[in-house]
Design a protein around this motif. Structure first.
Motif, mmCIF file in Angstrom:
data_model
loop_
_atom_site.group_PDB
_atom_site.id
_atom_site.type_symbol
_atom_site.label_atom_id
_atom_site.label_comp_id
_atom_site.label_asym_id
_atom_site.label_seq_id
_atom_site.Cartn_x
_atom_site.Cartn_y
_atom_site.Cartn_z
ATOM 1 N N GLU A 184 0.837 -1.211 0.000
ATOM 2 C CA GLU A 184 0.000 0.000 0.000
ATOM 3 C C GLU A 184 0.865 1.252 0.000
ATOM 4 O OE1 GLU A 184 -3.802 -2.182 2.032
ATOM 5 O OE2 GLU A 184 -2.456 -1.027 3.331
ATOM 6 N N ALA A 185 1.928 1.206 0.785
ATOM 7 C CA ALA A 185 2.821 2.378 0.850
ATOM 8 C C ALA A 185 3.461 2.640 -0.518
ATOM 9 C CB ALA A 185 3.890 2.151 1.920
ATOM 10 N N ILE A 186 3.873 1.570 -1.197
ATOM 11 C CA ILE A 186 4.487 1.744 -2.530
ATOM 12 C C ILE A 186 3.464 2.344 -3.503
ATOM 13 C CG2 ILE A 186 5.443 0.508 -4.521
ATOM 14 C CD1 ILE A 186 6.584 -1.546 -2.468
ATOM 15 N N LEU A 187 2.247 1.819 -3.450
ATOM 16 C CA LEU A 187 1.217 2.289 -4.384
ATOM 17 C C LEU A 187 0.834 3.746 -4.116
ATOM 18 C CD1 LEU A 187 -0.951 -0.960 -4.475
ATOM 19 C CD2 LEU A 187 0.413 -0.024 -6.344
ATOM 20 N N GLU A 188 0.901 4.144 -2.850
ATOM 21 C CA GLU A 188 0.598 5.540 -2.531
ATOM 22 C C GLU A 188 1.593 6.500 -3.179
ATOM 23 O OE1 GLU A 188 0.134 6.064 1.760
ATOM 24 O OE2 GLU A 188 -1.561 4.659 1.558
ATOM 25 N N ASN A 189 2.819 6.029 -3.350
ATOM 26 C CA ASN A 189 3.858 6.886 -3.950
ATOM 27 C C ASN A 189 3.941 6.727 -5.465
ATOM 28 O OD1 ASN A 189 4.680 7.989 -1.534
ATOM 29 N ND2 ASN A 189 6.110 6.315 -1.122
ATOM 30 N N ARG A 190 2.864 6.315 -6.093
ATOM 31 C CA ARG A 190 2.963 6.002 -7.523
ATOM 32 C C ARG A 190 3.271 7.225 -8.394
ATOM 33 N NH1 ARG A 190 -2.045 5.541 -5.706
ATOM 34 N NH2 ARG A 190 -3.829 6.441 -6.801
ATOM 35 N N GLU A 191 3.006 8.419 -7.850
ATOM 36 C CA GLU A 191 3.314 9.614 -8.659
ATOM 37 C C GLU A 191 4.810 9.750 -8.927
ATOM 38 O OE1 GLU A 191 1.457 13.131 -7.122
ATOM 39 O OE2 GLU A 191 -0.530 12.335 -7.629
ATOM 40 N N ASP A 192 5.622 9.260 -7.997
ATOM 41 C CA ASP A 192 7.085 9.298 -8.234
ATOM 42 C C ASP A 192 7.416 8.473 -9.474
ATOM 43 O OD1 ASP A 192 7.196 10.657 -5.913
ATOM 44 O OD2 ASP A 192 8.164 9.067 -4.734
ATOM 45 N N ILE A 193 6.791 7.313 -9.572
ATOM 46 C CA ILE A 193 7.075 6.429 -10.703
ATOM 47 C C ILE A 193 6.553 7.067 -11.993
ATOM 48 C CG2 ILE A 193 6.843 4.064 -11.592
ATOM 49 C CD1 ILE A 193 8.089 4.087 -8.845
ATOM 50 N N GLN A 194 5.419 7.720 -11.870
ATOM 51 C CA GLN A 194 4.859 8.404 -13.041
ATOM 52 C C GLN A 194 5.844 9.476 -13.533
ATOM 53 O OE1 GLN A 194 1.001 10.092 -12.225
ATOM 54 N NE2 GLN A 194 0.474 10.123 -14.392
ATOM 55 N N TYR A 195 6.467 10.145 -12.584
ATOM 56 C CA TYR A 195 7.456 11.168 -12.953
ATOM 57 C C TYR A 195 8.645 10.521 -13.682
ATOM 58 C CZ TYR A 195 11.386 14.342 -12.469
ATOM 59 O OH TYR A 195 12.493 15.104 -12.741
ATOM 60 N N PHE A 196 9.144 9.419 -13.161
ATOM 61 C CA PHE A 196 10.283 8.754 -13.833
ATOM 62 C C PHE A 196 9.871 8.292 -15.236
ATOM 63 C CE2 PHE A 196 11.523 7.602 -9.280
ATOM 64 C CZ PHE A 196 12.314 8.740 -9.160
ATOM 65 N N ALA A 197 8.643 7.810 -15.341
ATOM 66 C CA ALA A 197 8.159 7.376 -16.655
ATOM 67 C C ALA A 197 8.152 8.560 -17.628
ATOM 68 C CB ALA A 197 6.756 6.773 -16.529
ATOM 69 N N SER A 198 7.792 9.734 -17.110
ATOM 70 C CA SER A 198 7.735 10.915 -18.000
ATOM 71 C C SER A 198 9.132 11.288 -18.503
ATOM 72 C CB SER A 198 7.078 12.099 -17.284
ATOM 73 O OG SER A 198 7.981 12.663 -16.349
ATOM 74 N N LEU A 199 10.156 10.924 -17.753
ATOM 75 C CA LEU A 199 11.530 11.228 -18.191
ATOM 76 C C LEU A 199 12.005 10.275 -19.280
ATOM 77 C CD1 LEU A 199 13.316 11.717 -14.709
ATOM 78 C CD2 LEU A 199 12.342 13.479 -16.198
ATOM 79 N N TYR A 200 11.488 9.055 -19.238
ATOM 80 C CA TYR A 200 12.111 8.005 -20.062
ATOM 81 C C TYR A 200 11.197 7.358 -21.096
ATOM 82 C CZ TYR A 200 15.820 8.364 -16.586
ATOM 83 O OH TYR A 200 16.822 8.832 -15.785
ATOM 84 N N PHE A 201 9.959 7.848 -21.229
ATOM 85 C CA PHE A 201 9.018 7.090 -22.075
ATOM 86 C C PHE A 201 9.379 7.082 -23.550
ATOM 87 C CE2 PHE A 201 6.260 10.159 -24.252
ATOM 88 C CZ PHE A 201 6.574 11.344 -23.578
ATOM 89 N N ASN A 202 10.323 7.928 -23.923
ATOM 90 C CA ASN A 202 10.709 7.939 -25.342
ATOM 91 C C ASN A 202 12.003 7.205 -25.608
ATOM 92 O OD1 ASN A 202 8.832 8.990 -27.059
ATOM 93 N ND2 ASN A 202 9.190 11.096 -26.330
ATOM 94 N N HIS A 203 12.550 6.565 -24.595
ATOM 95 C CA HIS A 203 13.807 5.843 -24.801
ATOM 96 C C HIS A 203 13.601 4.666 -25.759
ATOM 97 C CE1 HIS A 203 16.063 8.179 -22.044
ATOM 98 N NE2 HIS A 203 17.029 7.314 -21.941
ATOM 99 N N PRO A 204 14.519 4.469 -26.681
ATOM 100 C CA PRO A 204 14.326 3.377 -27.649
ATOM 101 C C PRO A 204 14.594 2.005 -27.050
ATOM 102 C CG PRO A 204 16.370 4.571 -28.092
ATOM 103 C CD PRO A 204 15.691 5.292 -26.978
ATOM 104 N N SER A 205 15.383 1.969 -25.993
ATOM 105 C CA SER A 205 15.797 0.673 -25.466
ATOM 106 C C SER A 205 16.154 0.822 -23.982
ATOM 107 C CB SER A 205 17.014 0.209 -26.285
ATOM 108 O OG SER A 205 17.558 -0.932 -25.715
ATOM 109 N N ILE A 206 15.730 -0.133 -23.193
ATOM 110 C CA ILE A 206 15.937 -0.038 -21.743
ATOM 111 C C ILE A 206 16.492 -1.363 -21.217
ATOM 112 C CG2 ILE A 206 14.754 0.312 -19.515
ATOM 113 C CD1 ILE A 206 12.777 2.166 -20.941
ATOM 114 N N PHE A 207 17.447 -1.267 -20.305
ATOM 115 C CA PHE A 207 18.021 -2.474 -19.701
ATOM 116 C C PHE A 207 17.610 -2.590 -18.239
ATOM 117 C CE2 PHE A 207 20.481 -1.865 -23.387
ATOM 118 C CZ PHE A 207 20.919 -3.111 -23.768
ATOM 119 N N PHE A 208 17.380 -3.810 -17.825
ATOM 120 C CA PHE A 208 17.129 -4.093 -16.411
ATOM 121 C C PHE A 208 18.263 -4.988 -15.937
ATOM 122 C CE2 PHE A 208 12.692 -2.708 -15.740
ATOM 123 C CZ PHE A 208 12.336 -2.431 -17.043
#
Ligand code: M6R
Length: 365
Positions: free
Chosen positions: A201-225
């Motif tokens: 629940e705590a992680i899900l409450e902070n989902r806006e942080d993840i949304q922000y990171f997504a906004s930085l990288y959503f146009n990347h052609p390739s991503i590594f994990f």
């Protein structure tokens, strides 16, 4: 029916604390894992000389995590195979093999066929299934249901999480029967298991942080994990989620394997998502993060709060999740990765619940 969410996937991500509770809590009584529906006796378990995990897609990724977890808990060899490979690899299966079959739908044809083959060769089959009464559930010797509720989005989220939860329960249950776990460790893990929903629940409450990171990288052609051990297994799932719904090419790599080839793909601006939650290997993974940083990668690090200060020194951005027992970490780590894939796909205007070329249940070979 989407409960106010724009997509089933978002709804199902948000349902994970409840799904985890529903799957786990009724099976813990007085601090002990109780699996009444399971007919595996301690005598039988002692005889088992190998576990074979059979699954496809995300269920296979649960299997990858399960290998690390079950080998550590049970001190028995665990082999994980893609169902589509198992059928044609002349697998070494005997009547001392316990086959753990994992399937949300219970209808995936590759998994079903592999399960039938395992049975034919003498294995006993324990399945983890979400859909009650499905073919895999009916044909297994034992079935444990994930009480995730119906999952509509093609990209699995809550089914993955509840499959993982059942892996922990099976591990603890069998380890106790085999006496391969110390009582104090058993108690500590059970105690932590009960805290997972609140931490989710705590992680899900902070989902806006993840949304922000997504906004930085959503146009990347390739991503590594990248990650090691269970972090690597979770990286596989994070990468699949992203590919499936955002159509961005991504790769998951065992962090130590980068220098054996893949690091040649890292160039200035490449995004590397570094999973460094698994405490025993934090430093090792961070040494690989330094390697990709020095080649110009942007690094989004994922670790637990207690390592927050350390990771911030090296990465560009950090996602911090609550601390937990190292064994249970995948349950928390996967959620920011699901959210990341979701928001990236949203920003790219993708058809999130029904990604192109994919079906929820794959009933053809
Ligand atoms: O129903 P199953 O768990 O057997 O399905 C296996 C895969 O087809 C499934 O996990 C697939 O990879 C998902 N769409 C991943 O999100």
């Amino acid at each position: 029916e989407k409960g106010g969410y724009e997509h089933f996937m978002a709804k199902e991500i948000m349902e994970q604390p409840k799904a985890f509770r529903d799957t786990v809590f009724p099976r813990i009584q007085d601090g002990r894992v109780v699996l009444d529906d399971l007919s595996l006796t301690p005598d039988y378990l002692r005889e088992v000389d190998k576990l074979y995990i059979i699954a496809c897609g995300s269920s296979y990724h649960v299997g990858m995590t399960a290998k690390y977890t079950l080998e550590r808990l049970l001190r028995k060899p665990v082999e994980v195979t893609l169902a589509s490979e198992f059928r044609y690899c002349d697998p070494i299966v005997t009547d001392k093999t316990l086959a753990l079959v994992i399937s949300q739908s219970g209808e995936t044809i590759d998994t079903l066929a592999a399960m039938r083959e395992a049975k034919r060769l003498g294995a006993r089959v324990l399945s983890i299934v979400n859909v009650v009464g499905s073919t895999i559930a009916r044909e297994s010797d034992d079935v444990l249901y994930t009480w995730a509720g119906p999952e509509i989005a093609v990209a699995t989220t809550k089914a993955y999480s509840t499959q993982l939860a059942l892996v922990y329960l099976i591990g603890l249950y069998c380890a106790r029967a085999l006496e391969t776990i110390r009582a104090a460790d058993y108690d500590a893990i059970v105690e932590e298991l009960l805290l997972i929903p609140t931490k989710l629940e705590a992680i899900l409450e902070n989902r806006e942080d993840i949304q922000y990171f997504a906004s930085l990288y959503f146009n990347h052609p390739s991503i590594f994990f990248i990650g090691r051990n269970i972090d690597y297994a979770v990286g596989l799932e994070g990468s699949l989620k992203l590919k499936e719904i955002s159509y961005i090419h991504s790769e998951a790599y065992a962090a130590g394997e980068l220098k054996h080839g893949t690091i040649s793909l890292i160039e200035p601006g490449t995004l590397v998502v570094a999973l460094a939650g698994y405490r025993p290997l934090f430093e090792k993974t961070m040494s690989n993060v330094v390697e990709v940083k020095s080649r110009g990668a942007d690094v989004l690090g994922l670790t637990t709060q207690s390592r927050g200060d350390e990771i911030q020194k090296t990465v560009d951005h950090a996602i911090l999740i609550p601390d937990t027992h190292p064994m249970l970490l995948p349950s928390l780590e996967v959620v920011p990765l699901q959210l990341f894939a979701y928001y990236v796909a949203l920003m790219r205007g993708c058809d999130i619940d029904k990604p192109r070329n994919l079906a929820k249940s794959v009933t053809v070979e």
